[in-house]
Design a protein around this motif. Structure first.
Motif, PDB file in Angstrom:
ATOM      1  N   VAL A  72       0.833  -1.207   0.000  1.00 18.69           N
ATOM      2  CA  VAL A  72       0.000   0.000   0.000  1.00 18.69           C
ATOM      3  C   VAL A  72       0.870   1.260   0.000  1.00 18.69           C
ATOM      4  O   VAL A  72       0.572   2.232  -0.703  1.00 18.69           O
ATOM      5  N   ALA A  73       1.936   1.236   0.765  1.00 15.85           N
ATOM      6  CA  ALA A  73       2.810   2.413   0.819  1.00 15.85           C
ATOM      7  C   ALA A  73       3.314   2.757  -0.578  1.00 15.85           C
ATOM      8  O   ALA A  73       3.273   3.920  -1.006  1.00 15.85           O
ATOM      9  N   ASP A  74       3.751   1.748  -1.306  1.00 15.55           N
ATOM     10  CA  ASP A  74       4.246   2.017  -2.648  1.00 15.55           C
ATOM     11  C   ASP A  74       3.119   2.443  -3.583  1.00 15.55           C
ATOM     12  O   ASP A  74       3.312   3.308  -4.437  1.00 15.55           O
ATOM     13  N   ALA A  75       1.960   1.827  -3.397  1.00 14.84           N
ATOM     14  CA  ALA A  75       0.863   2.120  -4.331  1.00 14.84           C
ATOM     15  C   ALA A  75       0.380   3.554  -4.188  1.00 14.84           C
ATOM     16  O   ALA A  75       0.077   4.223  -5.176  1.00 14.84           O
ATOM     17  N   CYS A  76       0.302   4.054  -2.962  1.00 16.31           N
ATOM     18  CA  CYS A  76      -0.256   5.397  -2.801  1.00 16.31           C
ATOM     19  C   CYS A  76       0.827   6.452  -2.579  1.00 16.31           C
ATOM     20  O   CYS A  76       0.527   7.641  -2.536  1.00 16.31           O
ATOM     21  N   GLY A  77       2.059   5.997  -2.404  1.00 18.88           N
ATOM     22  CA  GLY A  77       3.143   6.959  -2.238  1.00 18.88           C
ATOM     23  C   GLY A  77       3.314   7.433  -0.809  1.00 18.88           C
ATOM     24  O   GLY A  77       4.060   8.370  -0.540  1.00 18.88           O
ATOM     25  N   ALA A  78       2.650   6.796   0.111  1.00 16.37           N
ATOM     26  CA  ALA A  78       2.785   7.198   1.516  1.00 16.37           C
ATOM     27  C   ALA A  78       4.065   6.619   2.096  1.00 16.37           C
ATOM     28  O   ALA A  78       4.528   5.566   1.666  1.00 16.37           O
ATOM     29  N   PRO A  79       4.652   7.301   3.080  1.00 17.37           N
ATOM     30  CA  PRO A  79       5.782   6.676   3.774  1.00 17.37           C
ATOM     31  C   PRO A  79       5.305   5.387   4.441  1.00 17.37           C
ATOM     32  O   PRO A  79       4.172   5.327   4.950  1.00 17.37           O
ATOM     33  N   PHE A  80       6.166   4.389   4.423  1.00 14.86           N
ATOM     34  CA  PHE A  80       5.808   3.074   4.998  1.00 14.86           C
ATOM     35  C   PHE A  80       5.301   3.225   6.431  1.00 14.86           C
ATOM     36  O   PHE A  80       4.317   2.592   6.829  1.00 14.86           O
ATOM     37  N   ALA A  81       5.942   4.111   7.186  1.00 16.95           N
ATOM     38  CA  ALA A  81       5.581   4.253   8.596  1.00 16.95           C
ATOM     39  C   ALA A  81       4.171   4.807   8.775  1.00 16.95           C
ATOM     40  O   ALA A  81       3.584   4.680   9.849  1.00 16.95           O
ATOM     41  N   ALA A 129      -4.426  -1.625  -6.086  1.00 15.80           N
ATOM     42  CA  ALA A 129      -5.353  -0.796  -6.863  1.00 15.80           C
ATOM     43  C   ALA A 129      -5.955   0.306  -5.991  1.00 15.80           C
ATOM     44  O   ALA A 129      -6.049   1.478  -6.402  1.00 15.80           O
ATOM     45  N   ALA A 130      -6.332  -0.056  -4.775  1.00 17.07           N
ATOM     46  CA  ALA A 130      -6.924   0.933  -3.870  1.00 17.07           C
ATOM     47  C   ALA A 130      -5.927   2.038  -3.554  1.00 17.07           C
ATOM     48  O   ALA A 130      -6.285   3.225  -3.495  1.00 17.07           O
ATOM     49  N   GLY A 131      -4.691   1.658  -3.370  1.00 17.04           N
ATOM     50  CA  GLY A 131      -3.651   2.632  -3.051  1.00 17.04           C
ATOM     51  C   GLY A 131      -3.451   3.617  -4.177  1.00 17.04           C
ATOM     52  O   GLY A 131      -3.323   4.832  -3.960  1.00 17.04           O
ATOM     53  N   ARG A 132      -3.473   3.095  -5.406  1.00 21.19           N
ATOM     54  CA  ARG A 132      -3.299   4.035  -6.528  1.00 21.19           C
ATOM     55  C   ARG A 132      -4.506   4.953  -6.662  1.00 21.19           C
ATOM     56  O   ARG A 132      -4.377   6.118  -7.022  1.00 21.19           O
ATOM     57  N   GLU A 133      -5.676   4.383  -6.376  1.00 21.90           N
ATOM     58  CA  GLU A 133      -6.873   5.216  -6.453  1.00 21.90           C
ATOM     59  C   GLU A 133      -6.780   6.338  -5.420  1.00 21.90           C
ATOM     60  O   GLU A 133      -7.138   7.485  -5.695  1.00 21.90           O
ATOM     61  N   LEU A 134      -6.270   5.982  -4.258  1.00 19.45           N
ATOM     62  CA  LEU A 134      -6.099   6.994  -3.214  1.00 19.45           C
ATOM     63  C   LEU A 134      -5.155   8.099  -3.690  1.00 19.45           C
ATOM     64  O   LEU A 134      -5.428   9.298  -3.518  1.00 19.45           O
ATOM     65  N   ALA A 135      -4.059   7.687  -4.303  1.00 24.89           N
ATOM     66  CA  ALA A 135      -3.083   8.669  -4.777  1.00 24.89           C
ATOM     67  C   ALA A 135      -3.723   9.605  -5.802  1.00 24.89           C
ATOM     68  O   ALA A 135      -3.515  10.827  -5.763  1.00 24.89           O
ATOM     69  N   LYS A 180      -6.870  10.309  -6.113  1.00 29.63           N
ATOM     70  CA  LYS A 180      -7.833  11.152  -5.418  1.00 29.63           C
ATOM     71  C   LYS A 180      -7.145  12.360  -4.769  1.00 29.63           C
ATOM     72  O   LYS A 180      -7.675  13.472  -4.751  1.00 29.63           O
ATOM     73  N   LEU A 181      -5.978  12.108  -4.205  1.00 27.07           N
ATOM     74  CA  LEU A 181      -5.275  13.191  -3.522  1.00 27.07           C
ATOM     75  C   LEU A 181      -4.594  14.132  -4.510  1.00 27.07           C
ATOM     76  O   LEU A 181      -4.120  15.200  -4.129  1.00 27.07           O
ATOM     77  N   GLY A 182      -4.522  13.721  -5.749  1.00 27.02           N
ATOM     78  CA  GLY A 182      -4.051  14.614  -6.797  1.00 27.02           C
ATOM     79  C   GLY A 182      -2.560  14.706  -6.973  1.00 27.02           C
ATOM     80  O   GLY A 182      -2.071  15.629  -7.620  1.00 27.02           O
ATOM     81  N   GLY A 183      -1.804  13.785  -6.411  1.00 26.81           N
ATOM     82  CA  GLY A 183      -0.364  13.769  -6.648  1.00 26.81           C
ATOM     83  C   GLY A 183       0.378  14.749  -5.766  1.00 26.81           C
ATOM     84  O   GLY A 183      -0.218  15.469  -4.964  1.00 26.81           O
ATOM     85  N   GLY A 184       1.689  14.757  -5.907  1.00 27.05           N
ATOM     86  CA  GLY A 184       2.528  15.594  -5.040  1.00 27.05           C
ATOM     87  C   GLY A 184       2.936  14.826  -3.806  1.00 27.05           C
ATOM     88  O   GLY A 184       2.698  13.616  -3.713  1.00 27.05           O
ATOM     89  N   ASP A 185       3.555  15.529  -2.883  1.00 24.31           N
ATOM     90  CA  ASP A 185       4.016  14.855  -1.669  1.00 24.31           C
ATOM     91  C   ASP A 185       2.822  14.288  -0.904  1.00 24.31           C
ATOM     92  O   ASP A 185       1.860  15.010  -0.601  1.00 24.31           O
ATOM     93  N   PHE A 186       2.888  12.998  -0.594  1.00 22.84           N
ATOM     94  CA  PHE A 186       1.723  12.328  -0.013  1.00 22.84           C
ATOM     95  C   PHE A 186       1.287  12.978   1.293  1.00 22.84           C
ATOM     96  O   PHE A 186       0.113  13.292   1.483  1.00 22.84           O
ATOM     97  N   MET A 187       2.221  13.208   2.192  1.00 17.75           N
ATOM     98  CA  MET A 187       1.853  13.697   3.510  1.00 17.75           C
ATOM     99  C   MET A 187       1.229  15.093   3.411  1.00 17.75           C
ATOM    100  O   MET A 187       0.268  15.410   4.122  1.00 17.75           O
ATOM    101  N   GLU A 188       1.750  15.889   2.501  1.00 13.22           N
ATOM    102  CA  GLU A 188       1.181  17.235   2.350  1.00 13.22           C
ATOM    103  C   GLU A 188      -0.222  17.198   1.769  1.00 13.22           C
ATOM    104  O   GLU A 188      -1.163  17.785   2.304  1.00 13.22           O
ATOM    105  N   THR A 189      -0.360  16.451   0.659  1.00 16.17           N
ATOM    106  CA  THR A 189      -1.686  16.420   0.020  1.00 16.17           C
ATOM    107  C   THR A 189      -2.695  15.732   0.926  1.00 16.17           C
ATOM    108  O   THR A 189      -3.848  16.137   1.021  1.00 16.17           O
TER     109      THR A 189
END
Ligand SMILES: Cc1cc2nc3c(=O)[nH]c(=O)nc-3n(C[C@@H](O)[C@@H](O)[C@H](O)COP(=O)(O)OP(=O)(O)OC[C@H]3O[C@@H](n4cnc5c(N)ncnc54)[C@H](O)[C@@H]3O)c2cc1C
Ligand code: FES
Ligand code: FES
Lengths: 444, 786
Positions: free
Chosen positions: B532-541, B574-580, B582-591
């Motif tokens: 999931v971290a890789d799919a949505c771009g979130a930090p693993f932690a 797939a869900a993780g990419r959909e999340l990404a 939805k958030l519109g790209g860019g730094d995950f934590m910021e968006t």
């Protein structure tokens, strides 16, 4: 009566019964649930804790026997928030999967790192043989422990004051046997047979009378050289036998068999006197004592008598001991010139195995001729047996193929192996013959 | 949305000694966070486990919890004449006793056929079947109560094992067949009629016990004690929704009236797939009757005698082969011992039948399977699920073919192993991710198998000196395993998964993974977070996997069938990419932070999307049986003692293709642990049944490998991505169980010349086979000459 001991660096007391299992006391009274009950019979190692630094199965330790001693459970292994090196290594090295075996594995590994100057793959695997892991295949556990061995602080004291030398509760209590009243007492030494028998047997046992703890008896605990003989107290453990310089030098077969008993957890507790008194046909030290020509000193508190060990076992699980008697010590002759020995334990697996066949043999050779022979076998009859006829065949002969075959055939005629859940009579008979042959051929 | 990042071409072998993971991330990297897939972060539950802080069910503090126990039948088949609890109740009036007569609803655990009673009713159908339940405030009082119950039985005749069932069938006596299935091509008969060589073999495999270190255990809280007024069940289990279904059926409750949570689980291996339904049913019935929490923890003997085991099997092979070793036709019969009730046997059998041909191309195949009833506890799920039995047989048969033709074990496998474009017996064309030959080649490269095997053969046939030196032997086996449910299982289920973006306790964005997949050692809770971290771009932690709880997670299916990473992981990808998106790209934590500030929590639910192009016909057994297959080759180097015939595996090399390695360390852990279980199955783990009960019912008597028995392991992972899984990942949980047993028995053959067709081949089995084959002189017992 309460029992005081050092637990993970702190002094504690418990009011539980002296015969309560340490495992239950840790879990129920102190809420230390890191030690798990996987089997309750000393086999799985999930309940491993360190007692004065040595791994033991908490399911086989009666509380009374930890009086004045030091117990380290997994909860005391980390140094506060900081994991011990071995814990870190297991975590980073893939040594943990479901985690049910992990506390026991970590403690056995810690003890090994403290005891062994240069751990190797095989020393680690031997030290961990009493901790069954069903998940990892052991590879990552072994590698993790070897990695931890590279850490400079691998032995550094775990927890505050937790190592045996700092035991604040004072030395373990020692007692004199002469002060003990033996009548109507139930004897316990290492407790490995008694506690492994399960709760029902244990209840019956407890109802039988008051318990006398032999492990505390100074008189039963020594190993020494007396008048050209090695004397070994009945309450000496297999770990002590395995390590003792006198035994290693003069009676290497005994040191070796001690290292083949169960696992380290068992060797740290099980006594040679208990092995004899328990009198299982599969008791591994018994054929060795037969082959070494041991004598047993038996006492009842007042009188002592000395019995050749060959006369000690009188039938299936029966011995010459009468009510009120106990085994005090063993006396073994020093081997003379030209002595050779042969030992083979055959269990199903490489460690933690109950013997299917065991052969112990001592031969005396002069000018290439067998002038003395004592062969003894375990797990092939109702008692451990001396193979007298097979030995007789050897006397005056050269150790050659022909002799080896004849002695093997003779040995097989002397035993009565059984079919049971561990093996078959046919296999046992075959293997005994092969081992006798191998033992004689090893003299060449 | 299918996760389509997987390249469809083969990836080259990884260089020797390198860890996989430097390859492309699961998802196309549309973000800057470094990829965590392909690396081995610490397991999420690791610190607590290594500190001993993890609380398994038996460790949980639950003041006032009673102890629940089951009274079990001593006989294999019987009519229950009467159950008398008066003495027990008189001695301790506070206790509660339940029998089948007290059940509120149907006396059945819902699995496939709904024939598995919660408590024996009029009839007992296997020894150890539960007959009555007892609850008491303490364990001692529960034990005393059990001992005071008096049951009167009328014993009935019973078929106690597979041999007896087959004999009865042959004699035309009534037997019960629990399930049957099979497939057959035209042309099988013709191929045999014209075959240059025909090789026959009959193979037997025994029970295998899971022997997880933590025994079965469940804690049930009645509504007045639970957090939300439901019946709450916490247990050591693999499949929370199985238990949920069993309990709602049994108790006639609505879905939201029952809540099932997974406790930390100390090993499963399939043993906590089906059986926890039973433990939970007992605990729940008692808790409702008592009005107090009730904890049921099995004693080891009870666990070993009463719970499920691997199905024993007889597998019969008839193979037509060309002189060069090419398979021309296979005719295979698979018979499983199902035990007393249907439970999971139809699906275990199905997987067995589908894997029986082995990873080999063969133009004409017939496979028939059936599961027969015996008066023993139902056999159930165990890592491999029907495949280890048939692959032990199949791999021994390949060795037999090799020997017949004067080939070595590697050559005969190389000539037949699947390649891309081959067709399986169900007519499935293998279009990608086929690495059978690559596994063989890499194993050969690392072990020099062929030369060393031939050397050992030559030394043996020339006659070795009888000097007591151990006899060296090598064995090799190839295995395959279909990932995911068999046939249309995944298509029917279309597992839902959920991601929820929330603020954590510290006010930072957190992605919660909500699935019913359980972690019982494999590392699921860490691996799914990596995907999931890789799919949505979130930090693993910042990705956290929520503990499976039927009140909190969707039913994304059971944790079985090597499906978690491929199927559930795929849907999460797939869900993780959909999340990404939805958030519109860019730094995950910021968006994510700004989304949360603007809209509050965000939830994404997706489902597993099966390949619409494929299907499976369950009547004809044709089509796509599995979306992907994993491949493994095991080479065992062993030493045999010439006097005792004891086998000591010294070195184990495995080469395993899992498509895409999510976490190299965990993946190797699965391969190593699974292969050691397979070795144990092959050479140690004997279970002898007497009167329908195992004689080996304890750790002391059921012999599994210790650390001193384990060979040194060289574990190699290959990555031939499968389009069906996230980044190409396939399942790895069961695959390693399929090759080791045949490899270790092959090593015995190489060392001694004795051919064994049985798992386990203990020294005793090898000894008797050696006598039958004239390689050991039969001297009987006691020195008499035969
Ligand atoms: C997991 C496990 C593995 C094992 N593996 C092996 C093995 O590989 N080989 C093997 O041989 N054994 C094995 N054993 C058994 C072995 O541990 C015991 O036989 C042990 O030696 C008994 O010693 P103890 O001090 O523990 O006896 P205890 O359990 O304390 O006592 C056993 C019996 O002996 C009596 N007794 C003890 N000391 C004396 C004495 N001095 N005089 C008279 N009576 C006495 C006791 O009253 C009791 O009846 C194993 C046991 C376990 C639990
Ligand atoms: S619980 Fe298994 S050794 Fe103590
Ligand atoms: S990690 Fe599960 S038993 Fe060792």
């Amino acid at each position: 009566m309460t029992v005081s001991f050092t637990l993970n660096g702190g002094r504690v007391t418990s009011a539980a019964a002296a015969m309560a299992r340490l495992l239950d006391v840790l879990r129920d009274e102190f809420d230390l649930t890191g030690a798990k009950e996987g089997c309750g019979e000393g086999e799985c190692g999930a309940c491993t804790v360190l007692l004065d630094g040595d791994p033991v199965c908490a399911c086989l330790v009666p509380l009374g026997q930890v009086e004045g001693r030091t117990v380290l459970s997994v909860e005391g292994l980390a140094r506060g928030a900081e994991l011990a090196p071995v814990q870190r290594a297991l975590l980073d090295g893939g040594g943990i999967q479901c985690g049910a075996c992990t506390p026991g594995v970590a403690l056995s590994a810690q003890a090994h790192l403290e005891r062994c100057a240069q751990p190797t793959r095989s020393s680690v695997n031997e030290a961990l043989a009493g901790n069954i892991c069903r998940c990892t295949g052991y590879e990552r556990i072994t590698r993790s422990v070897l990695a931890a061995a590279q850490c400079e602080d691998r032995c550094a004291k775990s927890g505050p004051d937790a190592s045996p030398s700092d035991a604040p509760a004072g030395a373990a209590i020692e007692e004199d046997l002469s002060a003990a009243d033996l009548s109507k007492k139930i004897l316990i030494a290492g407790g490995t047979d008694l506690l492994a028998a399960g709760p029902a047997a244990w209840d019956r046992f407890r109802a039988g009378g008051e318990v006398l703890d032999l492990s505390k008896m100074r008189d039963l605990r020594g190993i020494g050289l007396v008048a050209e003989r090695v004397e070994i107290g009945a309450a000496v453990t297999f770990a002590e036998l395995r390590r003792h310089p006198l035994v290693r030098e003069h009676l290497p077969m005994l040191a070796q068999v001690a290292g083949l008993i169960g696992s380290h957890q068992i060797q740290n507790r099980a006594t040679i006197g208990g092995n004899m008194a328990n009198a299982s046909p599969a008791g591994d030290s018994l054929p060795v004592l037969l082959a070494l020509g041991a004598e047993v000193v038996i006492g009842d508190g007042e009188n002592e008598r000395c019995v050749p060990y060959a006369q000690f076992h009188t039938g299936y699980r029966q011995t010459v001991l009468t009510a009120g008697e106990l085994i005090l010590r063993l006396s073994l002759p020093l081997p003379g010139e030209g002595q050779h020995w042969f030992l083979r334990k055959v269990g199903t697996r490489a460690a933690q195995a109950i013997s299917k066949v065991l052969l112990a043999a001592c031969f005396e050779l002069r000018d290439g001729i067998v002038v003395g022979a004592r062969l003894a076998a375990g797990s092939v009859a109702a008692t451990p047996v001396l193979l007298d006829q097979a030995a007789a065949v050897c006397i005056g002969q050269r150790p050659q193929e022909e002799l080896a075959r004849r002695a093997a055939t003779q040995a097989r005629l002397e035993v009565k192996p059984m079919d049971d859940l561990r093996s078959s009579a046919r296999y046992r008979s075959h293997v005994l013959g092969r081992l006798v042959r191998r033992g004689i051929m090893s003299l060449r | 949305m299918v996760s389509g990042a997987a390249p469809s071409t083969h990836k080259p072998l990884l260089a020797a000694g390198t860890e996989p993971g430097h390859t492309a991330p699961v998802s196309a990297s549309h973000h800057a966070t470094p990829s965590v897939v392909g690396t081995s972060p610490r397991r999420r539950d690791g610190v607590a486990k290594v500190k001993g802080e993890t609380r398994f069910v038996a460790d949980m503090d639950c003041p006032g919890a009673w102890c629940g126990r089951a009274l079990r039948a001593p006989l294999a088949r019987a009519r229950v004449v009467s159950i008398d609890s008066s003495a027990a109740l008189a001695a301790d009036p506070e206790i509660v006793v339940l029998t089948a007569a007290d059940l509120p609803g149907p006396n059945v655990l819902a699995v496939i056929e709904d024939d598995w009673p919660v408590l024996a009713g009029e009839f007992v159908n296997h020894a150890t079947e539960p007959v009555a339940l007892v609850a008491a405030p303490t364990a001692e009082r529960a034990r005393a109560a059990l001992e005071a119950l008096v049951v009167d039985y009328e014993e009935l005749p019973a078929i106690l094992d597979l041999k007896a069932a087959l004999a009865a069938e042959e004699a035309g006596e009534p037997v019960s067949v629990l399930a049957s299935c099979g497939l057959g091509h035209e042309g099988v008969e013709a191929a045999f009629a014209s075959a240059p060589v025909i090789v026959d073999g009959v193979y037997w495999t025994g029970h295998q016990e899971h022997l997880y270190i933590e025994p079965q255990g469940v804690l049930a809280l009645p509504p007045n004690h639970s957090s939300d007024g439901s019946l709450e069940v916490v247990g050591s289990l693999q499949c929370p929704f199985y238990v949920h279904k069993a309990l709602t059926h049994l108790l006639g409750l609505e879905g939201d009236q029952v809540r099932v949570r997974q406790a930390p689980t100390g090993g499963g291996f399939g043993g906590k797939e089906d059986y926890p339904d039973m433990v939970a049913a007992h605990a729940a019935l008692l808790a409702l009757a008592v009005g107090q929490p009730v904890r049921v923890i099995y004693e080891r003997t009870e666990d070993m005698e009463a719970t499920t085991r691997r199905h024993p099997a007889r597998v019969t092979h008839r193979t037509a082969v060309a002189e060069d070793g090419k398979l021309l036709a296979q005719d295979i019969e698979v018979v499983f011992d199902g035990g007393a009730y249907v439970t999971l046997s139809p699906v275990v059998l199905s997987r067995g039948v589908l894997h029986a041909g082995g990873p080999y191309a063969c133009p004409a195949v017939r496979i028939r399977g059936r599961a027969m009833a015996t008066a023993t506890p139902p056999n159930g799920a165990f890592r491999g699920f029907g495949a280890p039995q048939v692959q032990f047989a199949g791999e021994r048969q390949m060795d037999r073919i090799a020997r017949r033709l004067g080939l070595d074990p590697l050559t005969v496998r190389e000539r037949n192993a699947y390649v891309i474009g081959d067709t399986t017996p169900t007519g499935q064309v293998l279009t990608s991710s086929v690495a059978a030959r690559e596994c063989l080649a890499e194993a050969e490269r690392r072990t020099d198998f062929r030369r060393r095997w031939r050397e050992a053969e030559a030394a043996r046939t020339a006659g070795r000196p009888d000097d007591g030196e151990p006899l060296p032997g090598l064995g090799l086996a190839l295995g395959w395993h279909g990932s995911g449910f068999t046939g249309n299982g995944e298509r029917r289920m279309r597992s839902p998964v959920r991601l929820r973006l929330v603020l954590d306790d510290e006010g930072a964005p957190q992605v919660q993974v909500r699935v019913s997949s359980t972690d019982f050692g494999q590392g699921t809770g860490t691996v799914l977070a990596q995907i999931v971290a890789d799919a949505c771009g979130a930090p693993f932690a910042s990705v956290c996997v929520i503990n499976p709880d039927t009140g909190e997670v969707p039913d994304s299916g059971p944790t079985v069938a090597s499906r978690t990473v491929m199927v559930v992981g795929g849907a999460l990808d797939a869900a993780g990419r959909e999340l990404a998106i939805k958030l519109g790209g860019g730094d995950f934590m910021e968006t994510a932070a700004s989304w949360l500030a603007q809209h509050g929590a965000l939830e994404i639910e997706t489902r597993h999307e099966p390949d619409p192009e494929t299907s499976f016909d369950e009547d004809t057994y044709s089509g796509t049986a599995y979306p992907a297959y994993g491949w493994t080759c095991a080479v065992v180097e062993a030493e045999l003692d010439p006097d005792t015939l004891e086998t000591r595996p010294r070195r184990l090399t495995t080469v395993t293709d899992v498509g895409r390695v999510i976490n190299p360390l965990f993946c190797k852990g699965q391969v190593e642990g699974g292969t050691l279980q397979a070795l144990g199955y092959g050479y140690l783990e004997e279970m002898t049944m007497e009167a329908g009960r195992p004689l080996q019912n304890s750790f002391a008597t059921y012999i599994v490998p210790t650390a001193a028995d384990a060979p040194e392991m060289d574990t190699v992972l290959l990555e031939h991505p499968a389009p069906a899984g996230p980044g190409g990942a396939k399942g790895v949980g069961e695959l390693p169980m399929n090759a080791g047993a045949a490899a270790v028995v092959g090593a015995m053959e190489n060392a001694t010349g004795i051919v064994s067709s049985r798992a386990p081949t203990t020294p005793e089995v090898l000894f008797e086979a050696g006598i039958v084959q004239g390689l050991i002189r039969d001297e009987g017992v006691g020195g008499g000459v035969a």
